[in-house]
Design a protein around this motif. Sequence first.
Motif, PDB file in Angstrom:
ATOM      1  N   PRO A 184      42.301  51.211  32.634  1.00  0.00           N
ATOM      2  CA  PRO A 184      43.548  51.219  33.408  1.00  0.00           C
ATOM      3  C   PRO A 184      43.323  50.727  34.841  1.00  0.00           C
ATOM      4  O   PRO A 184      42.297  50.997  35.452  1.00  0.00           O
ATOM      5  CB  PRO A 184      43.951  52.694  33.399  1.00  0.00           C
ATOM      6  CG  PRO A 184      42.656  53.442  33.275  1.00  0.00           C
ATOM      7  CD  PRO A 184      41.716  52.559  32.491  1.00  0.00           C
ATOM      8  N   MET A 185      44.288  49.992  35.354  1.00  0.00           N
ATOM      9  CA  MET A 185      44.291  49.518  36.737  1.00  0.00           C
ATOM     10  C   MET A 185      43.053  48.681  37.044  1.00  0.00           C
ATOM     11  O   MET A 185      42.179  49.066  37.816  1.00  0.00           O
ATOM     12  CB  MET A 185      44.427  50.683  37.729  1.00  0.00           C
ATOM     13  CG  MET A 185      44.832  50.238  39.138  1.00  0.00           C
ATOM     14  SD  MET A 185      45.029  51.594  40.327  1.00  0.00           S
ATOM     15  CE  MET A 185      46.625  52.241  39.865  1.00  0.00           C
ATOM     16  N   LEU A 186      43.008  47.498  36.456  1.00  0.00           N
ATOM     17  CA  LEU A 186      41.888  46.582  36.673  1.00  0.00           C
ATOM     18  C   LEU A 186      41.849  46.054  38.105  1.00  0.00           C
ATOM     19  O   LEU A 186      40.784  45.682  38.601  1.00  0.00           O
ATOM     20  CB  LEU A 186      41.995  45.412  35.682  1.00  0.00           C
ATOM     21  CG  LEU A 186      40.910  44.350  35.735  1.00  0.00           C
ATOM     22  CD1 LEU A 186      39.555  44.930  35.333  1.00  0.00           C
ATOM     23  CD2 LEU A 186      41.269  43.164  34.845  1.00  0.00           C
ATOM     24  N   ASN A 187      43.001  46.028  38.777  1.00  0.00           N
ATOM     25  CA  ASN A 187      43.090  45.480  40.137  1.00  0.00           C
ATOM     26  C   ASN A 187      43.562  46.564  41.108  1.00  0.00           C
ATOM     27  O   ASN A 187      44.686  46.522  41.610  1.00  0.00           O
ATOM     28  CB  ASN A 187      44.052  44.282  40.144  1.00  0.00           C
ATOM     29  CG  ASN A 187      44.174  43.605  41.502  1.00  0.00           C
ATOM     30  OD1 ASN A 187      43.469  43.943  42.449  1.00  0.00           O
ATOM     31  ND2 ASN A 187      45.087  42.653  41.598  1.00  0.00           N
ATOM     32  N   PRO A 188      42.720  47.558  41.401  1.00  0.00           N
ATOM     33  CA  PRO A 188      43.153  48.665  42.261  1.00  0.00           C
ATOM     34  C   PRO A 188      43.410  48.249  43.706  1.00  0.00           C
ATOM     35  O   PRO A 188      44.233  48.866  44.389  1.00  0.00           O
ATOM     36  CB  PRO A 188      41.994  49.665  42.167  1.00  0.00           C
ATOM     37  CG  PRO A 188      40.806  48.842  41.791  1.00  0.00           C
ATOM     38  CD  PRO A 188      41.331  47.750  40.915  1.00  0.00           C
ATOM     39  N   ASP A 189      42.726  47.207  44.180  1.00  0.00           N
ATOM     40  CA  ASP A 189      42.979  46.747  45.553  1.00  0.00           C
ATOM     41  C   ASP A 189      44.374  46.128  45.658  1.00  0.00           C
ATOM     42  O   ASP A 189      45.088  46.332  46.645  1.00  0.00           O
ATOM     43  CB  ASP A 189      41.927  45.720  45.975  1.00  0.00           C
ATOM     44  CG  ASP A 189      40.512  46.285  45.953  1.00  0.00           C
ATOM     45  OD1 ASP A 189      40.358  47.516  46.114  1.00  0.00           O
ATOM     46  OD2 ASP A 189      39.563  45.500  45.768  1.00  0.00           O
ATOM     47  N   GLY A 190      44.764  45.378  44.639  1.00  0.00           N
ATOM     48  CA  GLY A 190      46.118  44.835  44.604  1.00  0.00           C
ATOM     49  C   GLY A 190      47.153  45.935  44.507  1.00  0.00           C
ATOM     50  O   GLY A 190      48.221  45.862  45.118  1.00  0.00           O
ATOM     51  N   ALA A 191      46.835  46.988  43.732  1.00  0.00           N
ATOM     52  CA  ALA A 191      47.758  48.123  43.611  1.00  0.00           C
ATOM     53  C   ALA A 191      47.957  48.809  44.955  1.00  0.00           C
ATOM     54  O   ALA A 191      49.057  49.264  45.278  1.00  0.00           O
ATOM     55  CB  ALA A 191      47.222  49.116  42.578  1.00  0.00           C
ATOM     56  N   GLU A 192      46.893  48.886  45.742  1.00  0.00           N
ATOM     57  CA  GLU A 192      46.979  49.534  47.055  1.00  0.00           C
ATOM     58  C   GLU A 192      47.996  48.833  47.948  1.00  0.00           C
ATOM     59  O   GLU A 192      48.716  49.469  48.721  1.00  0.00           O
ATOM     60  CB  GLU A 192      45.600  49.529  47.720  1.00  0.00           C
ATOM     61  CG  GLU A 192      45.447  50.522  48.847  1.00  0.00           C
ATOM     62  CD  GLU A 192      45.473  51.967  48.370  1.00  0.00           C
ATOM     63  OE1 GLU A 192      45.893  52.834  49.165  1.00  0.00           O
ATOM     64  OE2 GLU A 192      45.095  52.238  47.214  1.00  0.00           O
TER      65      GLU A 192
END
Length: 490
Positions: A137-145
């Motif tokens: 889950p959430m491969l792109n956590p920096d983008g999610a931030e």
Amino acid sequence: MTQMKHILLATIFLCSLSALCQTDNITTQLYDTYENYKESTIGKRRIKHADIQPLIAEISANKTFKVSTVGKSIGGKDLSLISIGSGDTNVFLWSQMHGDESTATQAIFDILNFFESPDFSKEKEEILANLTVHFLPMLNPDGAELYQRRNLLGVDINRDALRLQSPESQTLKRVRDSLDADFGFNLHDQSTYYNAERTEKPATISYLAPAYNYKKDINETRGNAMKIIVFMNEILQKYAPGQVGRYNDDFEPRAFGDNIQKWGTSTILIESGGYPEDTEKQEIRKLNYVSILSAIYTIAKKSYENIAIEEYEKIPENDRKLFDLKIVGATYKLKGNNYIIDLGMNQIEVDYPDHKSFWYSSRMLDQGDLSTYYGYETLDASGYTIKQAKAYPKTLNSFEEVKALNFKDVLKQGYGYIRLSSFPSKHINSPFPVHLIGEKYKVPELNLMPGINPTFFLEKAGVIEYAIINGFLVNLKENTINVPNGMIFR
């Protein structure tokens, strides 16, 4: 010979129907009991890496699951793989490679809650004996931030399958290869403005079995993905009839879905779109939960094998012809002449600095003959004349004075702007169903044009009956005013 052909086609159809019927019962139960498994700590699209870490830690304590850190983002955030089951068939699901596409991430934690529960023991026994299911889950956590599509490198991870410059891309490739996954679910969100082709219905969920070459050949790997999609479409027709679309399958050599298909994993792209009055996509989250779990179950039972691939092409293609608000047939006076015009406008989200919430800055998207377009909300404005929004005649001194106004009366008089002597610097939009303007701001003459903020009134027989404020429709014959915010023009 013709008779034999008809018998064969009928047999294939009945086999397909049988595959769908086998899981119909569990699908209904999954839908009806969803609230028992919905993860209550996450419920909005702008979830962050920190929001899911306690959930992953809790899962780690359950010996039924295997949890491992398989990589880190550019910003140093852990990427976790959660696995369950002991079967020979590997099913791999990854979500949020685009940071602003979180619907399926939430659904994954609902699915994990399902596997943690004691319910559905017979079905889970079949799944876990035949499959090993892996979640990233959430491969792109920096983008999610930052609630943005791309990662901190500014790269679209879904176009980095060949160069593998991003650590997130490298992790996805390494995990897929290590699992040699038989099935892959590539979980995304799409624009809410997609509709099922030539219909007014939003493409609430869209599917694609990505091509693995320019010829768009169908081998067993891709064919199995198509069969699973046909199965999932049949499920969704029960709960969102006519609201499923199919992506164009032109080969994109840089994309992960296309390459993972080429590498031998039957890959199903799932895109979560729009659903009426579901801004935070919680109903769509539920549809993800039900359809993905049902698909996992049919993979475990291998009941998808007899589904006819030909049914895949019957799913309507995606189109992009939806507006948030469509006004039809209004009269627009310009330079002494009357014109009949349709207006299409979208309510565009703007993030607050913390990227945890948003406000609206709407725009006129198109105007003219919009008869081939649709709206989540549509008003037939035949017989109504578009009127300029005016500034309130009195300058007010504070938000408290504005708040004390009777906004329905203000709007009925054609006032869409309130002049303030000063603004608190912390406010970047108006919390009222009117725009706030500075003492020196001059309200521009109404000149309808794509790109403007849609603010005007609709009048019939000299009476203002509707207001459009910041792209939101207000029926002044009713008591409710649903305008989340206005604008501030200093």
